[in-house]
Structure formats: structure tokens, C-alpha cells
Design an enzyme around this catalytic site. Structure first.
Site, mmCIF file in Angstrom:
data_model
loop_
_atom_site.group_PDB
_atom_site.id
_atom_site.type_symbol
_atom_site.label_atom_id
_atom_site.label_comp_id
_atom_site.label_asym_id
_atom_site.label_seq_id
_atom_site.Cartn_x
_atom_site.Cartn_y
_atom_site.Cartn_z
ATOM 1 N N HIS A 244 0.734 -1.088 -0.126
ATOM 2 C CA HIS A 244 0.124 -0.065 -0.004
ATOM 3 C C HIS A 244 0.677 1.254 -0.085
ATOM 4 C CE1 HIS A 244 -3.679 -2.129 0.407
ATOM 5 N NE2 HIS A 244 -3.427 -2.698 1.703
ATOM 6 N N ASP B 80 -2.785 -10.657 -2.237
ATOM 7 C CA ASP B 80 -3.447 -10.100 -0.811
ATOM 8 C C ASP B 80 -4.836 -9.840 -1.159
ATOM 9 O OD1 ASP B 80 -2.357 -8.379 1.943
ATOM 10 O OD2 ASP B 80 -4.101 -7.439 1.014
ATOM 11 N N HIS C 58 -6.469 -7.301 -0.147
ATOM 12 C CA HIS C 58 -6.768 -5.610 -0.748
ATOM 13 C C HIS C 58 -5.953 -5.338 -2.138
ATOM 14 C CE1 HIS C 58 -7.297 -5.821 3.768
ATOM 15 N NE2 HIS C 58 -8.385 -5.124 3.489
ATOM 16 N N ASP D 123 -5.280 -12.539 4.034
ATOM 17 C CA ASP D 123 -6.185 -11.920 4.558
ATOM 18 C C ASP D 123 -7.228 -12.170 3.730
ATOM 19 O OD1 ASP D 123 -4.851 -10.383 2.684
ATOM 20 O OD2 ASP D 123 -5.119 -8.422 3.706
#
Length: 365
Positions: free
Chosen positions: A188, A232, A234, A320
Site C-alpha cells: 500500500h 493480498d 486488498h 487476509d
């Protein structure tokens, strides 16, 4: 034949440094999800299976240059001094957290550049989860150096692998793989802003370092080609931003529709300029199951990764996607992850797995 033992690169400093106490999630103050316990849970499991994993804390210092190839100098200067300035101006010792973020509708009206540590906290961070503590920069620096150490070993293993393929002592069914267990994560982190628990983009730095190696060339004389698989939960908005105008690497991501970081990850985001067509986003429903995820991954590999003809695969490994993850999650079960790994193995290329998200601590091991 190629060893089936996977080498794991890590550092105990991932546990002792960067330990924020709290964050705000959905408006509520709670414990910081990106905790040292994540690292401990995974490491404990790996060390209990020496027949499958070789854990090393070997770390080389690659200095500032690989990081500066990805991140802007003013941002690096900020990360290194943010906490000190914050404390000097009366900020809470729990850590640097923005209280004012320059929304584009405000920022476009003027070019005011504040020297306040409270202003800089918003200028260089886009959410409330990238809390900067006294040791955050050291922790992020350490994570980068561990990742680069593993990347250097990936080159060695890749060269051995190619020689063994020629000799017939290895097959494309058994490519070498390395795992980087570090925190804080990185995907990120943009070139000049942090967020989503991420400060320095480990995968982007490792990728650019590989591309930059002067002795690492393809048969046509060009740099080695890297394909990034971001699995991931996200979207890796930081990695996308860093390479958005580049044709090498190929960036690909599987992630949900309309979830954090919300403002990136659409299928229409295909890259710009030289990078047009080399940024691939595959948004999926929140209800995605093992079978549906693997099908989407295999399609992505066949339609985009294989035609790109990469030399190395770098995986932003976020678990996740797990069904019980407290802040994310598809419907993927424990049984789904070996199938996902097998789909990546079938690409037949040296692969580096770098830890990103995954917050169901009791199940991580």
C-alpha cells in the site's frame, strides 16, 4: 534434483520494532491489527517444520540506493524524522497519526507547504492505519534489507535452476521458491505516501532492484522481466502507482470489488504511456470461494502472466483472503492455499513470496 526445502528469510527485529498500540477501524479505537504476533505465529509454525522450511536471519545491507529508486527523497526524509518532530511539537507518544489530510478539493486551491509535523502527518499518509512510532523507519528499513537479501538469493537459485534444466536434473514442475517473512508490509506504500500499515514498498523495491542489475540480462540484451502477482485481499495501490507508467514489471492483482483502499483497483486502470496494458486488476465478489479464486488466478496467469514471458515471479502474499480474517476475507479456507500455491508453481519460474497482510493470528501458522 531441486531441493523441496523452502528457504525463509526473516528477522527477529520484525517482532521487537514498530509496535503501535492502537488504530481506528470503522470508527472504533482498537488494537493494532498489523501486530508482531502475526510474525511470531507464522515463524513458530515454520520453525516447527524443519523438514519443509529452512529459516535464516541472514541479512545484507543494500543501503539507500535501491529504496531511492522507488521512493522519493522527501518522503524518506519524513519517515526517518517524523516521530522526533511529532514529539517535539507535542504529539502523543503512541505514534504519528494524521488529523488533517489534504483532500484534493482543498489542496488544489493553493500551494501552502506547512512545516508543522501535524500537517506533514497528513501530507505523507492517506489513512489512520500507518502509525509511525519511534522505530517504524528502522523496522521498514530492516524489512527492505531482508527482502533484498532474499531477492539476491533468488538470482542464485534461478541460475542454478536454469543450469539444472539444461542438464535434465530439474523440471519446470519444480521451480525454486523463497519466502520473505517480514513486517511492516509494503504494497500500500506509494512512491511518496504511506498507508494501509505500509511505509516502504518491499515488493516494488525488490522488483526494481532485479530490473536494475547490470549483469542480469535476457538473450536480447534487455533487463530481466518480472511479473508481480498481488494475491493480498486488498488492492496493492502503492505497487500499482509506482509502476503505472512502466512496461516492466507486469503488475497483476486479485482483490474485492469496492473495498479498501476503495479508490483504486478498477479494471479500467490498465497503466499509462509505456505502461499501458501492463497493469491488470481483477476485482472479485466478497463471496469468492476456493474454486472461484483459483479459477480467476489460473485465468490471470494464462491470459496475462504467461504471454508476458517473465523471468521471475514476485508474489505479494496476503493471507487476509482467509474466511475468518477479522478485517478482510473472501471465503477461502485453509485447504485453498496449497491449491493457490500449486497454480503459481505451475508457472515454472523462480518465485519470491513476500508477506503482506493476514490478521487472523490464531490461524496464521
Amino acid at each position: 534434483m531441486t531441493s523441496t526445502l523452502m528457504k525463509v528469510f526473516t528477522s527477529r527485529l520484525c517482532i521487537t520494532m514498530h509496535t503501535p498500540e492502537n488504530e481506528f477501524f470503522s470508527g472504533a479505537k482498537g488494537q493494532y491489527h498489523e501486530s508482531p504476533q502475526r510474525h511470531e505465529a507464522i515463524l513458530k509454525y515454520l520453525e516447527s517444520h524443519p523438514e519443509s522450511f529452512e529459516v535464516t536471519e541472514q541479512v545484507e545491507d543494500f543501503g539507500h540506493e535501491p529504496i531511492k529508486r522507488v521512493h522519493k527523497q522527501d518522503f524518506l526524509d519524513y519517515l526517518e524524522t517524523a516521530y522526533e518532530g511529532w514529539i517535539q511539537e507535542g504529539g502523543h507518544p503512541n505514534g504519528v497519526m494524521p488529523s488533517a489530510i489534504p483532500h484534493y478539493k482543498i489542496a488544489r486551491l493553493g500551494k501552502i507547504k506547512s512545516k508543522s509535523s501535524f500537517a506533514k502527518a497528513g501530507e505523507y499518509c492517506y489513512d489512520l492505519s500507518a502509525v509511525i512510532t519511534k522505530d517504524t523507519f528502522k523496522a521498514a528499513w530492516n524489512a527492505v534489507q531482508v527482502t533484498l537479501t532474499a531477492t539476491k538469493d533468488l538470482i542464485r537459485l534461478g541460475n542454478e535452476y536454469e543450469k539444472n534444466l539444461v542438464k535434465g536434473t530439474a523440471t519446470r514442475e519444480n521451480p525454486p521458491g523463497l519466502y520473505v517473512l517480514v513486517r511492516p508490509p509494503g504494497h500500500h506504500a506509494h512512491s511518496d505516501i504511506c498507508g494501509g500499515y505500509c511505509f516502504l514498498n518491499n515488493v516494488a523495491i525488490a522488483t526494481q532492484w532485479l530490473i536494475d542489475q547490470p549483469t542480469l540480462k535476457r538473450k536480447d540484451g534487455g533487463p530481466k522481466k518480472i511479473a508481480i502477482l498481488d494475491i493480498d485481499f486488498h488492492h496493492g495501490n502503492g505497487t500499482q502507482e509506482i509502476f503505472y507508467t512502466a512496461s516492466n514489471p507486469l503488475y497483476t492483482s486479485l482483490h474485492p470489488h469496492d473495498d479498501y483502499p476503495y479508490f483504486s483497483g478498477a479494471t479500467e486502470e490498465k497503466g499509462e504511456g509505456e505502461g499501458l496494458g501492463f497493469n491488470i486488476n481483477i476485482p472479485l465478489p466478497d463471496t469468492t470461494t476456493n474454486e472461484e479464486y483459483v479459477k480467476a488466478l489460473e485465468t490471470l496467469i494464462q491470459e496475462h502472466v504467461i504471454p508476458f514471458d517473465p523471468d521471475y515471479i514476485i508474489v505479494s502474499l496476503g493471507v487476509d483472503t482467509f474466511k475468518d480474517d477479522p478485517i478482510a476475507g473472501f471465503l477461502i479456507t485453509t485447504e485453498g492455499y496449497p491449491i493457490i500455491g500449486n497454480a503459481i508453481r505451475k508457472i515454472g519460474l523462480p518465485t519470491l513470496f513476500v508477506q503482506e497482510g493476514g490478521y487472523c493470528v490464531e490461524k496464521l501458522g
